[in-house]
Design a protein around this motif. Sequence first.
Motif, PDB file in Angstrom:
ATOM      1  N   ALA A 178      -9.008  -8.070  -9.921  1.00  9.12           N
ATOM      2  CA  ALA A 178      -8.991  -9.548  -9.320  1.00  9.12           C
ATOM      3  C   ALA A 178      -7.681 -10.206  -9.780  1.00  9.12           C
ATOM      4  O   ALA A 178      -7.738 -10.249 -10.365  1.00  9.12           O
ATOM      5  CB  ALA A 178      -9.988  -9.671  -9.778  1.00  9.12           C
ATOM      6  N   ARG A 190      -4.988 -13.404  -5.489  1.00  6.88           N
ATOM      7  CA  ARG A 190      -5.128 -14.318  -3.972  1.00  6.88           C
ATOM      8  C   ARG A 190      -7.165 -13.933  -4.315  1.00  6.88           C
ATOM      9  O   ARG A 190      -7.619 -14.596  -3.455  1.00  6.88           O
ATOM     10  CB  ARG A 190      -4.863 -12.724  -2.892  1.00  6.88           C
ATOM     11  N   ALA A 191      -7.667 -12.531  -4.428  1.00  2.19           N
ATOM     12  CA  ALA A 191      -9.075 -12.440  -4.786  1.00  2.19           C
ATOM     13  C   ALA A 191      -9.486 -14.005  -6.022  1.00  2.19           C
ATOM     14  O   ALA A 191     -11.193 -14.486  -4.824  1.00  2.19           O
ATOM     15  CB  ALA A 191      -9.304 -11.282  -5.462  1.00  2.19           C
ATOM     16  N   GLU A 204      -9.076 -16.959  -3.492  1.00  2.00           N
ATOM     17  CA  GLU A 204      -9.914 -17.174  -2.584  1.00  2.00           C
ATOM     18  C   GLU A 204     -11.391 -16.987  -2.251  1.00  2.00           C
ATOM     19  O   GLU A 204     -12.567 -17.732  -1.433  1.00  2.00           O
ATOM     20  CB  GLU A 204      -9.250 -16.467  -0.778  1.00  2.00           C
ATOM     21  N   HIS A 205     -11.623 -16.384  -3.043  1.00  4.45           N
ATOM     22  CA  HIS A 205     -13.533 -15.859  -3.437  1.00  4.45           C
ATOM     23  C   HIS A 205     -13.809 -16.226  -4.614  1.00  4.45           C
ATOM     24  O   HIS A 205     -14.879 -16.345  -4.638  1.00  4.45           O
ATOM     25  CB  HIS A 205     -13.268 -14.464  -2.674  1.00  4.45           C
ATOM     26  N   ARG A 209     -14.053  -4.135  -3.762  1.00  4.21           N
ATOM     27  CA  ARG A 209     -13.970  -5.110  -3.440  1.00  4.21           C
ATOM     28  C   ARG A 209     -13.102  -5.980  -3.994  1.00  4.21           C
ATOM     29  O   ARG A 209     -12.185  -6.816  -2.808  1.00  4.21           O
ATOM     30  CB  ARG A 209     -15.759  -5.921  -3.695  1.00  4.21           C
ATOM     31  N   ALA A 210     -12.902  -5.922  -5.337  1.00  2.26           N
ATOM     32  CA  ALA A 210     -12.424  -7.476  -5.898  1.00  2.26           C
ATOM     33  C   ALA A 210     -10.644  -6.572  -5.555  1.00  2.26           C
ATOM     34  O   ALA A 210      -9.446  -7.295  -5.413  1.00  2.26           O
ATOM     35  CB  ALA A 210     -12.940  -6.641  -6.522  1.00  2.26           C
ATOM     36  N   LEU A 234      -9.813  -7.353  -1.742  1.00  7.47           N
ATOM     37  CA  LEU A 234      -9.570  -9.188  -1.210  1.00  7.47           C
ATOM     38  C   LEU A 234      -8.359  -9.152  -2.581  1.00  7.47           C
ATOM     39  O   LEU A 234      -8.041 -10.558  -2.055  1.00  7.47           O
ATOM     40  CB  LEU A 234     -10.568  -9.490  -2.547  1.00  7.47           C
ATOM     41  N   SER A 235      -7.715  -8.269  -3.272  1.00  6.70           N
ATOM     42  CA  SER A 235      -6.585  -8.569  -3.916  1.00  6.70           C
ATOM     43  C   SER A 235      -5.235  -8.492  -2.606  1.00  6.70           C
ATOM     44  O   SER A 235      -4.429  -8.374  -2.705  1.00  6.70           O
ATOM     45  CB  SER A 235      -6.615  -8.516  -4.776  1.00  6.70           C
TER      46      SER A 235
END
Length: 312
Positions: A184, A187-188, A191-192, A245-246, A249-250
């Motif tokens: 991750a 950014r991931a 933000e998440h 997903r990680a 999202l990155s």
Amino acid sequence: MTVGVALSATGPDNQIDATVRLAREAAAAGLRSAWFGQTFGADSPQLAAIVGREVPDLQVGTSAIPVFGRHPLLVSSQAQTAQAATHGRYHLGLALGTKPLTESAFGIPYERPIARLREFLTALRQLTETGSADFHGELITAHTPLPARVPGAEGGVPLLVAAMGPQALRVSGALADGILPYLAGPRALAEHIVPAVTAAAEAAGRPAPRIVALVHGVVTGSPDAARRTATEQLAFYEQFPSYARAVALSGAKRAGDVAVIGDEKTVAAEVRRYRDAGATEVVFAGTDLAGEADRRRTWELLGELAGDGAGH
């Protein structure tokens, strides 16, 4: 922020001896922690306990033990023993594991993983903090007809979870001391992942969670070749939704794209990005992907970053 390294001794005549040698080298380089994965080989809490006894300058941790195929009573015994052996320097990481490995290895169904994680953490917290449990859940029962306390481990054991998905982050924020996200990127995290686990901890009245970011990376003068190797090594993780997903999202397409690879200036800047994204600790894995010389070069830089607060 502290900086550590994941240790994996490959191809030695004796894995334990080789790991202790690596740990001594890591401590000499100035690294603050050593972490050990759990596969089907060496028992990671035992390995951490041995390294922690042999190399007293290092914090040691497991990243991470799957909750399927284990029981909180047995994991508590392992963790408390490691904590007593290291005089309070052991950190226990748990994971959901994966459906293919769980079902093929243990022959048990991979069902209701989030519910199992919640019950596992609840029972394990009772055991590590009090030395006893009387937990009766839907999936797990943990009862202590005899004491389960290990003298020397009275301070408890930090509980971390390799959580990245929304449900796992909510459970981890409410019941664990922190998380161990892998693959991750900043950014991931920013933000998440960090907002989700922090909000869950706040809602549960718990302290701000530790964010131990596991980063695959190396300092090297051959970044293109190292990137290709990392992409090959990490392709395995792309089949699992939480990692995919990680990575997405990155802002990356492949898991290898998230790896931190480059010269000292590049890697140091990326470590600072992780810090700014909310990581309280950064642990580098895969530092041997470009050979021994670059592994040592990487550890030298990471030790310097650990010594100056990762860029402060």
